[in-house]
Scaffold this active site. Structure first.
Site: not given
Ligand code: SAH
Ligand code: SF4
Length: 360
Positions: A91, A119, A126
């Site tokens: 995405e 991931c 997430c």
């Molecule tokens: N793996 C990296 C980048 C991708 S995640 C990281 O974790 O930073 C991108 C962002 O989306 C991260 O800050 C993550 O914590 C957030 N994210 C994941 N699940 C989410 C949710 N259910 N609601 C809001 N933000 C979320």
């Molecule tokens: Fe992976 Fe989601 Fe955690 Fe980022 S927030 S490290 S994408 S599992």
């Protein structure tokens, strides 16, 4: 599998063309087809001699991302689901004319890009990690997200649309370090994407050694840390990575990044009801933010199908923000509704894959 032509830097192309006995200006012509005119096939490159085109075709792939699903409208947040050449999905999210979230006030179009299929880090809130890790994206699959969106939104050789990149889509960017850096180098180069390094934000769940490595790179990327908990106890419950790199180690790596880069770090902090939203958390959070001169972005968590987490009420979010501000921390709370579809990247892929499984 052959290397994709869009995974090569100008230096690498020059070396290749030299070996083939091709004049160096041909590289410039090729780069123009790739990054200015955004061509999608070899035959479009009419000013390259046919034998050179054939040679390129035989030695390199020239892959495109295939758009399979789109959500949102042109003037709000738009989400794109792409199919890769091996059938996997990733995405990207386009956030238009946004008040500056990570960069300068002049932010116009920000694209949030993915770096892996799935991931491995399994954060409990997430969607991206729900089905585990499938594979790393190659450099062309990472930078290709920017090119593909520009192609969809613009006619050929229109000026560039995207001027900010946040590496916050699916995957842990720093776990795909080499491909990420190569893609960002291509997106940053004047002969490539032409996007300033200061307009590129890398978000990580906190891989301390790779943060240190990034600190040694010449390019000045912005760094965002997915913190989501300000004590090992709270963070450890929702982010397994915290066991490997607990907060003192993460903080030390951030400090090194900051010392070497002189850049402000952002802490991402999603608020989850009953998990990390108590006012008690604001104290260690403020202490950490102040120690590292970090800005805090509070984001009410998004509902993910199949996961139990809920957003705190608006009042709880506002109180959390006020408590941080009272402790003299630069903090913001995401209130815009438009972000509902982008915050939890990975959900559109999950939904599509689940629907496909049901159809089978
Ligand atoms: N793996 C990296 C980048 C991708 S995640 C990281 O974790 O930073 C991108 C962002 O989306 C991260 O800050 C993550 O914590 C957030 N994210 C994941 N699940 C989410 C949710 N259910 N609601 C809001 N933000 C979320
Ligand atoms: Fe992976 Fe989601 Fe955690 Fe980022 S927030 S490290 S994408 S599992």
């Amino acid at each position: 599998m052959p290397t994709d032509i869009q995974s090569l830097t100008r230096e690498e192309l020059e070396l290749q063309f030299k070996n083939w006995g091709q004049p160096v200006y041909r590289v410039k012509q090729l780069l123009e087809w790739l990054y200015v005119r955004r061509a999608t096939n070899w035959d479009a490159m009419t000013n390259l001699p046919k034998n050179l085109r054939d040679q390129l075709r035989e030695n390199f792939s020239f892959r495109q991302l295939e758009l399979v699903r789109k959500q949102g409208s042109q003037d709000t947040t738009q989400k794109f689901l792409w199919k890769l050449s091996d059938g996997q999905f990733i995405e990207s999210v386009l956030i238009p004319a946004n008040p500056a979230l990570y960069g300068d006030a002049s932010d116009r179009h920000t694209l949030c890009i993915s770096t892996q299929v799935g991931c491995a880090y399994g954060c409990k809130f997430c969607a991206s990690g729900l089905d585990g890790w499938k594979r790393n994206l190659s450099p062309d699959e990472i930078s290709g997200q920017v090119l593909a969106v520009e192609r969809l939104r613009h006619s050929e050789i229109a000026p560039r649309l995207i001027d900010n990149i946040v590496v916050m889509g699916m995957g842990e960017p720093l776990a795909n370090y080499d491909n990420l850096l190569k893609a960002l180098k291509i997106l940053n180069a004047p002969w490539g994407g032409g996007i300033g390094a200061r307009k590129i934000t890398i978000s990580t769940s906190g891989l301390a050694p790779q943060i240190r490595r990034l600190a040694g790179e010449p390019l000045q990327f912005r760094l965002a840390i997915s913190l989501h908990g300000a004590t090992d106890d709270v963070r450890g419950k929702i982010m397994p990575v915290n066991k490997k790199y607990p907060l003192f180690e993460l903080a030390a790596a951030c400090r090194e990044y900051q010392d070497k880069k002189g850049r402000m770090i952002t802490f991402e902090y999603i608020l989850i009801a009953g998990v990390n939203d108590s006012l008690g958390q604001t104290k260690p959070l403020a202490a950490l933010a102040k120690k590292l001169f970090a800005k805090v972005n509070l984001i009410p968590c998004n509902k993910v199908e199949g996961l139990p987490w809920e957003r705190p009420s608006e009042r709880v979010c506002e109180n959390f923000l006020a408590a941080l501000q009272k402790q003299k921390v630069a903090a913001t709370l995401r209130r815009e509704k438009g972000h509902d579809i982008d915050a939890a990247c990975g959900q559109l892929r999950l939904k599509t894959e689940r629907e496909m499984r049901m159809e089978k």
